[in-house]
Design a protein around this motif. Sequence first.
Motif, PDB file in Angstrom:
ATOM      1  N   CYS A 154       3.138  12.197   1.244  1.00 34.08           N
ATOM      2  CA  CYS A 154       3.134  10.845   1.806  1.00 34.08           C
ATOM      3  C   CYS A 154       3.119   9.839   0.664  1.00 34.08           C
ATOM      4  O   CYS A 154       2.890  10.184  -0.495  1.00 34.08           O
ATOM      5  CB  CYS A 154       1.944  10.665   2.750  1.00 34.08           C
ATOM      6  SG  CYS A 154       0.438  10.127   1.945  1.00 34.08           S
TER       7      CYS A 154
ATOM      8  N   PRO B 108      -1.594  13.591   6.575  1.00 36.04           N
ATOM      9  CA  PRO B 108      -0.220  13.216   6.886  1.00 36.04           C
ATOM     10  C   PRO B 108       0.631  14.446   7.219  1.00 36.04           C
ATOM     11  O   PRO B 108       0.386  15.534   6.710  1.00 36.04           O
ATOM     12  CB  PRO B 108       0.266  12.557   5.594  1.00 36.04           C
ATOM     13  CG  PRO B 108      -0.969  12.054   4.954  1.00 36.04           C
ATOM     14  CD  PRO B 108      -2.022  13.078   5.270  1.00 36.04           C
TER      15      PRO B 108
ATOM     16  N   LEU C   4       0.964   7.845  -0.364  1.00 35.86           N
ATOM     17  CA  LEU C   4      -0.285   7.517  -1.046  1.00 35.86           C
ATOM     18  C   LEU C   4      -0.206   7.909  -2.519  1.00 35.86           C
ATOM     19  O   LEU C   4      -0.752   7.234  -3.392  1.00 35.86           O
ATOM     20  CB  LEU C   4      -1.503   8.183  -0.394  1.00 35.86           C
ATOM     21  CG  LEU C   4      -2.841   7.723  -0.974  1.00 35.86           C
ATOM     22  CD1 LEU C   4      -3.886   7.500   0.104  1.00 35.86           C
ATOM     23  CD2 LEU C   4      -3.407   8.682  -2.020  1.00 35.86           C
TER      24      LEU C   4
ATOM     25  N   GLU D   6      -1.727   5.781   7.167  1.00 37.84           N
ATOM     26  CA  GLU D   6      -0.382   6.374   7.046  1.00 37.84           C
ATOM     27  C   GLU D   6      -0.020   6.855   8.442  1.00 37.84           C
ATOM     28  O   GLU D   6      -0.810   7.538   9.094  1.00 37.84           O
ATOM     29  CB  GLU D   6      -0.410   7.523   6.037  1.00 37.84           C
ATOM     30  CG  GLU D   6       0.950   7.980   5.554  1.00 37.84           C
ATOM     31  CD  GLU D   6       1.685   8.888   6.520  1.00 37.84           C
ATOM     32  OE1 GLU D   6       2.916   8.951   6.446  1.00 37.84           O
ATOM     33  OE2 GLU D   6       1.050   9.544   7.366  1.00 37.84           O
ATOM     34  N   GLU D   7       1.174   6.515   8.913  1.00 36.46           N
ATOM     35  CA  GLU D   7       1.421   6.647  10.346  1.00 36.46           C
ATOM     36  C   GLU D   7       1.261   8.056  10.905  1.00 36.46           C
ATOM     37  O   GLU D   7       0.757   8.216  12.016  1.00 36.46           O
ATOM     38  CB  GLU D   7       2.780   6.061  10.719  1.00 36.46           C
ATOM     39  CG  GLU D   7       3.946   6.635   9.927  1.00 36.46           C
ATOM     40  CD  GLU D   7       5.237   5.878  10.210  1.00 36.46           C
ATOM     41  OE1 GLU D   7       5.166   4.827  10.851  1.00 36.46           O
ATOM     42  OE2 GLU D   7       6.299   6.363   9.805  1.00 36.46           O
TER      43      GLU D   7
ATOM     44  N   ILE E 194      -6.392   6.904   4.459  1.00 33.50           N
ATOM     45  CA  ILE E 194      -5.208   7.719   4.713  1.00 33.50           C
ATOM     46  C   ILE E 194      -4.811   7.691   6.189  1.00 33.50           C
ATOM     47  O   ILE E 194      -3.657   7.901   6.533  1.00 33.50           O
ATOM     48  CB  ILE E 194      -5.415   9.171   4.204  1.00 33.50           C
ATOM     49  CG1 ILE E 194      -4.095   9.949   4.189  1.00 33.50           C
ATOM     50  CG2 ILE E 194      -6.467   9.922   4.988  1.00 33.50           C
ATOM     51  CD1 ILE E 194      -3.022   9.317   3.351  1.00 33.50           C
TER      52      ILE E 194
END
Lengths: 446, 322
Positions: free
Chosen positions: A401, A188, A403, A173-174, A170
């Motif tokens: 997010c 996130p 995911l 994720e930015e 995870i």
Amino acid sequence: MGRKLLLEHIDVPGIQTYDVYRNHGGYRSVEKALKTMSPQEVVEEVQKSALKGRGGAGFPTGMKWSFLAKPEGVPRYLVCNADESEPGTFKDRYLMEKIPHLLIEGMITSSYALGANTSHIYIRGEYMFVLDILEKAIAEAYANGWLGKNILGSGYDLDLYVSPGGGAYICGEETALLESLEGKRGNPRMKPPFPAVKGLFGCPTVVNNVESIAAVVPIINIGAEEYLKIGTEKSSGTKLISASGNLVRPGVYEIELGLSVEEFIYGDEWCRGIANGKKIKACIPGGSSVPILPHNLITKTATGETRYMSYESLSDGGFASGSMLGSGGFIVFDEDQCIVRNTWNFARFYAHESCGQCSPCREGTGWMEKVLYRLEHGQGNMRDIDLLEQINKKIEGNTICPLGDAAAWPVAAAIRHFREEFEWHVTNPQEALTRNYGLKKVAETL
Amino acid sequence: MVKVTIDDVVIEVEPGTTILNAARQAGGDIVPPAMCYYSKLEGSGGKCRTCLVEVAAGSEKDPRPMPKLVASCSTPVMDGMIVKNKTSERVHENRGAVTEFLLINHPLDCPVCDQAGECKLQDLAFEHGSSKTRYEEPRRTHEPIDIGNTIKLNQDRCILCYRCVYVGNQLCDSRVHGVMHRGEHAEISTYIENSIDNDFSGNMIDVCPVGALTDKTFRFKSRVWFLKPMNASCECTKCGGNAVVWMFGNQIYRVTARKDEYGEVQTIDGKTAWICNECRYDKKEVSKWNIEGPMKVDKHSVISQGHYDKPNPLNDSTKNLK
Ligand SMILES: Cc1cc2nc3c(=O)[nH]c(=O)nc-3n(C[C@H](O)[C@H](O)[C@H](O)COP(=O)(O)O)c2cc1C
Ligand code: SF4
Ligand code: SF4
Ligand code: FES
């Protein structure tokens, strides 16, 4: 022979070291940018090149850069996403391990373009040995005046740091990455605000994949116009593909986008076909999060056209009969592989890697994993297959997010194309434990 | 001011207001349920997904609908936005799904849970839940643990709304508790089990929407609907002393903060009326409080079951309401 822009010198002995890298044209893009171009011109060049983000989402890099907010007196950051944890993807590691200065050069040129004076590379914790390689390369870059104060006498300063993560998918994720980089739990963030406005430590930030940043080097060196000639109209340039699975020659390849899938799988220069003379059963062209393609939709689209390795051709047919280029994690399954087992394996990965913040993903991924485990282990019912479809529809789109979507899509696609194989696991639970369904009945082309 | 339509109600609100807060300003049944958002806790919201709504038109300027349902607690309104909450079939369906997700691993132990009667998950399940489960797998279980000597944590009931974590972050001087592990194994945890020792830590109990955090000085003493909640105050220099005392006869069974119709601690004189641990745990004598009068209870709440006149459960309860 396809043109190589990133891996051109990969086989040169000692290319890991500064001297050899420099002798092979290294750091030219920094010279060109800092001495002859304004930051804005670098941004425009990247915009013109139509480079799409190589981390998975395919968002145009130049456009992302142009969105970066530039308030007075507030630092801006460039963060390189080297968390590479998507099953089937291992290209960033190859690049960083073999030719670390390319990434560092890309970081300098890109940071200059964005006006960042501090930049970070966030690398997954399992790549500790790569971190050592990068730190050595960074030290060499400092020693040779490519990092630090007043680079090339241009008045531009840059410090570059590498930070390891703790080993969580995870954190790729930015926004989770930024949380983690700030020293917090990698959950996130809610968007908006986007990192371009409020990113690292609340400051405007660009997050880019390793390969995207590395690609800036050839773009500046050869110019956007030349770069645009490579690839297809909608997918410019070259792309690193991590090929794995039942292939004669798996590995990391740099392809010109627009190569046909058939050529990539069977061509002599590339993967050289399916190992052990078996037949191909399925293929996941872009990493575990993208939909799986059954054998009849791999080299041809549903309308019978040739399928190419490009953003537009791999997604031809949408989710019904297409997939995505994603991160370029190209996984091939031969006739002996079990789709149910593989789907369960992916589901297990996503359930393990969900951060657990939002209820549909936290509960839904765990639920799907358990149902798939039962199906694979001869304890499933027919209604479980419908249940899986219903669960994944309720995760998709309802989470913080992507995911959640990444967990839902592979399950949906596997059932869409291989429903009979799932049903066979229910009707023949004993047999399913001892042998695989094989190739016999793959769903018809839609 | 920007104009937004929620279901059939048109309201004008300050720019930057979230859809949920706009709906709350209008009030009534267009307000989406919120299990994790808590207006007094910065950064809360976005997690539970019960507040999902459909945006049928993004704004006056760009009237395209939003493709996904959005979390109303963290999506700001735009001028001319059209939102569908109770009028959207999609919202109904997906809220039902979120409710199902929240319940699959829930122990459904309402009969022995102190929160029963004032539990947001119970309300949500009542409105959006199904009477049958489709979940055939074993449920997650944890042993209840003490976090500090006044709070009991029943992790099984926790919906991971993170509200208590924000209380720890924002009200207590140092946070010693947070979330451990990931995915469905995520749980509330303390660094050292009994290290929550802070003047305002008890507010975690008040913000917890479910029975995961309960007051150990009240546990198993009474069902809430047998008690009379009375607004009360005391001269407390730490917190201001505006609270609710829950009485049976002349005895105080528990003390909580004063809450509004959304279950959030009220704002009194411009400040959030969090109460300190001394008021919550140590003032159980009537003499320590100035009792102001009965707390306003929503007529749909079980707590309203005719306390203030004839407590006769055999009567139709609605007839007892004034
Ligand atoms: C769960 C999840 C994991 C991700 N992991 C990675 C990763 O390991 N590496 C990466 O570059 N991008 C990853 N991404 C995508 C990033 O969020 C982001 O889009 C990307 O780093 C942007 O870079 P690009 O525009 O250069 O592709 C992930 C996204 C999600 C939702
Ligand atoms: S979708 Fe999953 S991983 Fe993403 S924020 Fe929600 S729980 Fe975390
Ligand atoms: S213990 Fe209660 S307040 Fe804390 S996260 Fe769980 S449900 Fe929320
Ligand atoms: S209240 Fe909005 S997501 Fe929980």
